[in-house]
Design a protein around this motif. Structure first.
Motif, PDB file in Angstrom:
ATOM      1  N   CYS A   1      40.032 -48.803  -8.978  1.00  0.00           N
ATOM      2  CA  CYS A   1      41.108 -49.177  -8.067  1.00  0.00           C
ATOM      3  C   CYS A   1      40.746 -49.218  -6.581  1.00  0.00           C
ATOM      4  O   CYS A   1      40.945 -50.246  -5.933  1.00  0.00           O
ATOM      5  CB  CYS A   1      42.308 -48.275  -8.287  1.00  0.00           C
ATOM      6  N   SER A   2      40.258 -48.135  -6.010  1.00  0.00           N
ATOM      7  CA  SER A   2      40.102 -48.083  -4.553  1.00  0.00           C
ATOM      8  C   SER A   2      39.190 -49.177  -3.996  1.00  0.00           C
ATOM      9  O   SER A   2      39.570 -49.874  -3.049  1.00  0.00           O
ATOM     10  CB  SER A   2      39.608 -46.700  -4.125  1.00  0.00           C
ATOM     11  N   PRO A   3      37.986 -49.383  -4.535  1.00  0.00           N
ATOM     12  CA  PRO A   3      37.136 -50.456  -3.995  1.00  0.00           C
ATOM     13  C   PRO A   3      37.764 -51.838  -4.142  1.00  0.00           C
ATOM     14  O   PRO A   3      37.659 -52.678  -3.247  1.00  0.00           O
ATOM     15  CB  PRO A   3      35.855 -50.342  -4.832  1.00  0.00           C
ATOM     16  N   SER A   4      38.429 -52.050  -5.276  1.00  0.00           N
ATOM     17  CA  SER A   4      39.067 -53.335  -5.505  1.00  0.00           C
ATOM     18  C   SER A   4      40.171 -53.597  -4.488  1.00  0.00           C
ATOM     19  O   SER A   4      40.278 -54.684  -3.909  1.00  0.00           O
ATOM     20  CB  SER A   4      39.638 -53.380  -6.923  1.00  0.00           C
ATOM     21  N   ARG A   5      41.001 -52.602  -4.241  1.00  0.00           N
ATOM     22  CA  ARG A   5      42.109 -52.749  -3.306  1.00  0.00           C
ATOM     23  C   ARG A   5      41.613 -52.928  -1.875  1.00  0.00           C
ATOM     24  O   ARG A   5      42.171 -53.698  -1.092  1.00  0.00           O
ATOM     25  CB  ARG A   5      43.030 -51.522  -3.397  1.00  0.00           C
ATOM     26  N   VAL A   6      40.548 -52.217  -1.536  1.00  0.00           N
ATOM     27  CA  VAL A   6      39.960 -52.377  -0.205  1.00  0.00           C
ATOM     28  C   VAL A   6      39.404 -53.798  -0.038  1.00  0.00           C
ATOM     29  O   VAL A   6      39.541 -54.410   1.023  1.00  0.00           O
ATOM     30  CB  VAL A   6      38.865 -51.315   0.026  1.00  0.00           C
ATOM     31  N   GLY A   7      38.807 -54.335  -1.103  1.00  0.00           N
ATOM     32  CA  GLY A   7      38.337 -55.719  -1.055  1.00  0.00           C
ATOM     33  C   GLY A   7      39.475 -56.697  -0.818  1.00  0.00           C
ATOM     34  O   GLY A   7      39.357 -57.647  -0.033  1.00  0.00           O
ATOM     35  N   LEU A   8      40.605 -56.459  -1.484  1.00  0.00           N
ATOM     36  CA  LEU A   8      41.781 -57.306  -1.294  1.00  0.00           C
ATOM     37  C   LEU A   8      42.283 -57.254   0.143  1.00  0.00           C
ATOM     38  O   LEU A   8      42.592 -58.282   0.752  1.00  0.00           O
ATOM     39  CB  LEU A   8      42.899 -56.851  -2.229  1.00  0.00           C
ATOM     40  N   LEU A   9      42.387 -56.051   0.695  1.00  0.00           N
ATOM     41  CA  LEU A   9      42.988 -55.886   2.018  1.00  0.00           C
ATOM     42  C   LEU A   9      42.080 -56.311   3.164  1.00  0.00           C
ATOM     43  O   LEU A   9      42.558 -56.741   4.206  1.00  0.00           O
ATOM     44  CB  LEU A   9      43.397 -54.430   2.229  1.00  0.00           C
ATOM     45  N   THR A  10      40.770 -56.189   2.983  1.00  0.00           N
ATOM     46  CA  THR A  10      39.849 -56.467   4.087  1.00  0.00           C
ATOM     47  C   THR A  10      39.187 -57.838   4.001  1.00  0.00           C
ATOM     48  O   THR A  10      38.694 -58.348   5.013  1.00  0.00           O
ATOM     49  CB  THR A  10      38.729 -55.412   4.149  1.00  0.00           C
ATOM     50  N   GLY A  11      39.115 -58.402   2.787  1.00  0.00           N
ATOM     51  CA  GLY A  11      38.380 -59.653   2.627  1.00  0.00           C
ATOM     52  C   GLY A  11      36.881 -59.448   2.653  1.00  0.00           C
ATOM     53  O   GLY A  11      36.112 -60.380   2.863  1.00  0.00           O
ATOM     54  N   ARG A  12      36.471 -58.218   2.402  1.00  0.00           N
ATOM     55  CA  ARG A  12      35.051 -57.867   2.457  1.00  0.00           C
ATOM     56  C   ARG A  12      34.651 -57.124   1.187  1.00  0.00           C
ATOM     57  O   ARG A  12      35.488 -56.488   0.536  1.00  0.00           O
ATOM     58  CB  ARG A  12      34.773 -56.966   3.667  1.00  0.00           C
ATOM     59  N   SER A  13      33.363 -57.199   0.869  1.00  0.00           N
ATOM     60  CA  SER A  13      32.845 -56.388  -0.215  1.00  0.00           C
ATOM     61  C   SER A  13      33.136 -54.928   0.111  1.00  0.00           C
ATOM     62  O   SER A  13      32.868 -54.481   1.234  1.00  0.00           O
ATOM     63  CB  SER A  13      31.340 -56.621  -0.355  1.00  0.00           C
ATOM     64  N   PRO A  14      33.721 -54.155  -0.814  1.00  0.00           N
ATOM     65  CA  PRO A  14      34.168 -52.797  -0.470  1.00  0.00           C
ATOM     66  C   PRO A  14      33.056 -51.871   0.007  1.00  0.00           C
ATOM     67  O   PRO A  14      33.321 -50.945   0.769  1.00  0.00           O
ATOM     68  CB  PRO A  14      34.797 -52.292  -1.777  1.00  0.00           C
ATOM     69  N   ASN A  15      31.805 -52.098  -0.421  1.00  0.00           N
ATOM     70  CA  ASN A  15      30.730 -51.229   0.071  1.00  0.00           C
ATOM     71  C   ASN A  15      30.537 -51.385   1.577  1.00  0.00           C
ATOM     72  O   ASN A  15      30.117 -50.458   2.266  1.00  0.00           O
ATOM     73  CB  ASN A  15      29.420 -51.501  -0.666  1.00  0.00           C
ATOM     74  N   ARG A  16      30.884 -52.560   2.108  1.00  0.00           N
ATOM     75  CA  ARG A  16      30.801 -52.750   3.569  1.00  0.00           C
ATOM     76  C   ARG A  16      31.883 -51.965   4.288  1.00  0.00           C
ATOM     77  O   ARG A  16      31.768 -51.686   5.478  1.00  0.00           O
ATOM     78  CB  ARG A  16      30.904 -54.235   3.911  1.00  0.00           C
ATOM     79  N   ALA A  17      32.969 -51.659   3.559  1.00  0.00           N
ATOM     80  CA  ALA A  17      34.046 -50.856   4.141  1.00  0.00           C
ATOM     81  C   ALA A  17      33.856 -49.372   3.845  1.00  0.00           C
ATOM     82  O   ALA A  17      34.713 -48.548   4.161  1.00  0.00           O
ATOM     83  CB  ALA A  17      35.392 -51.325   3.601  1.00  0.00           C
ATOM     84  N   GLY A  18      32.717 -49.030   3.218  1.00  0.00           N
ATOM     85  CA  GLY A  18      32.404 -47.640   2.957  1.00  0.00           C
ATOM     86  C   GLY A  18      33.078 -47.058   1.736  1.00  0.00           C
ATOM     87  O   GLY A  18      33.161 -45.834   1.598  1.00  0.00           O
ATOM     88  N   VAL A  19      33.562 -47.917   0.824  1.00  0.00           N
ATOM     89  CA  VAL A  19      34.219 -47.431  -0.396  1.00  0.00           C
ATOM     90  C   VAL A  19      33.406 -47.921  -1.590  1.00  0.00           C
ATOM     91  O   VAL A  19      33.310 -49.126  -1.841  1.00  0.00           O
ATOM     92  CB  VAL A  19      35.666 -47.941  -0.487  1.00  0.00           C
ATOM     93  N   TYR A  20      32.856 -46.986  -2.345  1.00  0.00           N
ATOM     94  CA  TYR A  20      31.952 -47.339  -3.423  1.00  0.00           C
ATOM     95  C   TYR A  20      32.513 -47.029  -4.807  1.00  0.00           C
ATOM     96  O   TYR A  20      32.006 -47.496  -5.811  1.00  0.00           O
ATOM     97  CB  TYR A  20      30.625 -46.587  -3.259  1.00  0.00           C
ATOM     98  N   ASP A  21      33.537 -46.193  -4.860  1.00  0.00           N
ATOM     99  CA  ASP A  21      34.091 -45.772  -6.147  1.00  0.00           C
ATOM    100  C   ASP A  21      35.533 -45.386  -5.892  1.00  0.00           C
ATOM    101  O   ASP A  21      36.035 -45.500  -4.773  1.00  0.00           O
ATOM    102  CB  ASP A  21      33.285 -44.582  -6.691  1.00  0.00           C
TER     103      ASP A  21
END
Length: 319
Positions: free
Chosen positions: A77-97
């Motif tokens: 959930c968390s990386p996927s949702r961060v990808g939705l909200l930021t438009g970026r790969s979640p690892n770039r937003a510091g969320v890996y799991d």
């Protein structure tokens, strides 16, 4: 006479500017993202499931575009949702799991999100339901609420009713349906073990069938609340000018699905309903990712896409 002419000129100029401002506001669509928690790709009627009842999502699909090849950035959930909200790969937003329990802030505070940019452009923004990305306050949202009810969907309609009527809006409605453990309510059908369709990679046992009845129920409850939101938008006369995006963060919460990088873990439903733009309902095989939502919303709202957003707008598909 000269004073009168000058006064008339500025009166007309003011009227023109107000008219242009109102026209620009009308041109910007409302955006409602409705996110199901742990929903398998084929687990809606409109995607061919023979047993799970989802009549309201069927109607949105019939009047919009159903994507057959939509993928999440992560199977949790968390990386996927961060990808939705930021438009970026979640690892770039510091969320890996997914996020460990007890942490109140999940993604980096420096990350820029779609609702933050939309709010700056004059949108009213709300997050209701499951968060799992940051705390109870965030610069991107005017309001953050817990949703209420067993699926965290109870206050969605209230948000639609109570919104400022002079602003376009961005609503992020995130259910906890269909996440374990199951919570049965009167908002959706109750299923019998004999009605269950067992996926080929799962054991057909009495325990499996009983487990899946809870999952089926919560998927149908999610559909029920999507129907209530859609009905309220229609009642207010703004359904035509509202883009509704129905999505899920990852696959169903069963073996070989959630937390696994198979199609059953990262491929999810994706339905877009926006009558003002989608003149011919369709099914598309276009390859789309969660990170593409941001660029699409910004383009629709007339907001310039920042260079750091990796996603690409899927507006050409809608058109």
């Amino acid at each position: 006479m000269r004073i009168l002419t000058r006064s008339l000129f500025f009166t007309l100029l003011s009227a023109i500017l107000v008219s242009l401002s109102l026209h620009a506001k009308e041109e910007r669509p409302n955006i409602v993202v409705v996110l199901c928690d742990d929903l398998g790709y084929g687990d809606l009627e409109c995607y061919g499931h023979p047993a799970i009842k989802t009549p309201h999502l069927n109607q949105l699909a019939k009047g919009g575009i159903r994507f057959t090849d939509f993928y999440s950035t992560a199977p949790v959930c968390s990386p996927s949702r961060v990808g939705l909200l930021t438009g970026r790969s979640p690892n770039r937003a510091g969320v890996y799991d997914w996020i460990p329990r007890g942490r109140s802030v999940h993604m980096r505070a420096s990350e820029v999100t779609i609702p933050q940019l939309l709010r700056k452009a004059g949108y009213y923004t709300v997050l209701s339901g499951k968060n799992h990305m940051f705390g109870n306050k965030d610069r991107a949202f005017d309001r953050i609420t817990g949703g209420g009810g067993p699926g965290k969907e109870k206050d969605w309609v209230d948000h639609v009713k109570e919104r400022p009527k002079d602003k376009p809006f961005f609503f992020w409605f995130a259910a906890s349906d269909a996440h374990r453990g199951w919570g049965i309510s009167d908002d959706a059908p109750k299923y019998e073990p004999k009605d269950i369709i067992i996926p080929p990679y799962m054991m057909d046992t009495e325990e499996t069938r009983k487990d899946l009845t809870g999952y089926y129920h919560e998927v149908s409850r999610f559909d029920h609340y999507v129907g209530l939101v859609t009905s309220e938008l229609k009642k207010q006369g703004i359904l035509e000018e509202t883009m509704i995006v129905v999505a899920a963060d990852n696959g169903r919460p069963f073996p070989r699905c959630k937390s696994r990088l198979y199609d059953s873990g990262i491929k999810t439903p994706w339905v877009v309903h926006y009558p003002k733009m989608i003149k011919k309902p369709a099914v598309t095989q276009s390859l789309v990712s969660v990170i593409d939502l941001s660029a699409t919303c910004l383009e629709l709202a007339g907001v310039k896409r920042p260079a750091f957003i990796q996603g690409r707008s899927f507006m050409p598909i809608l058109e």
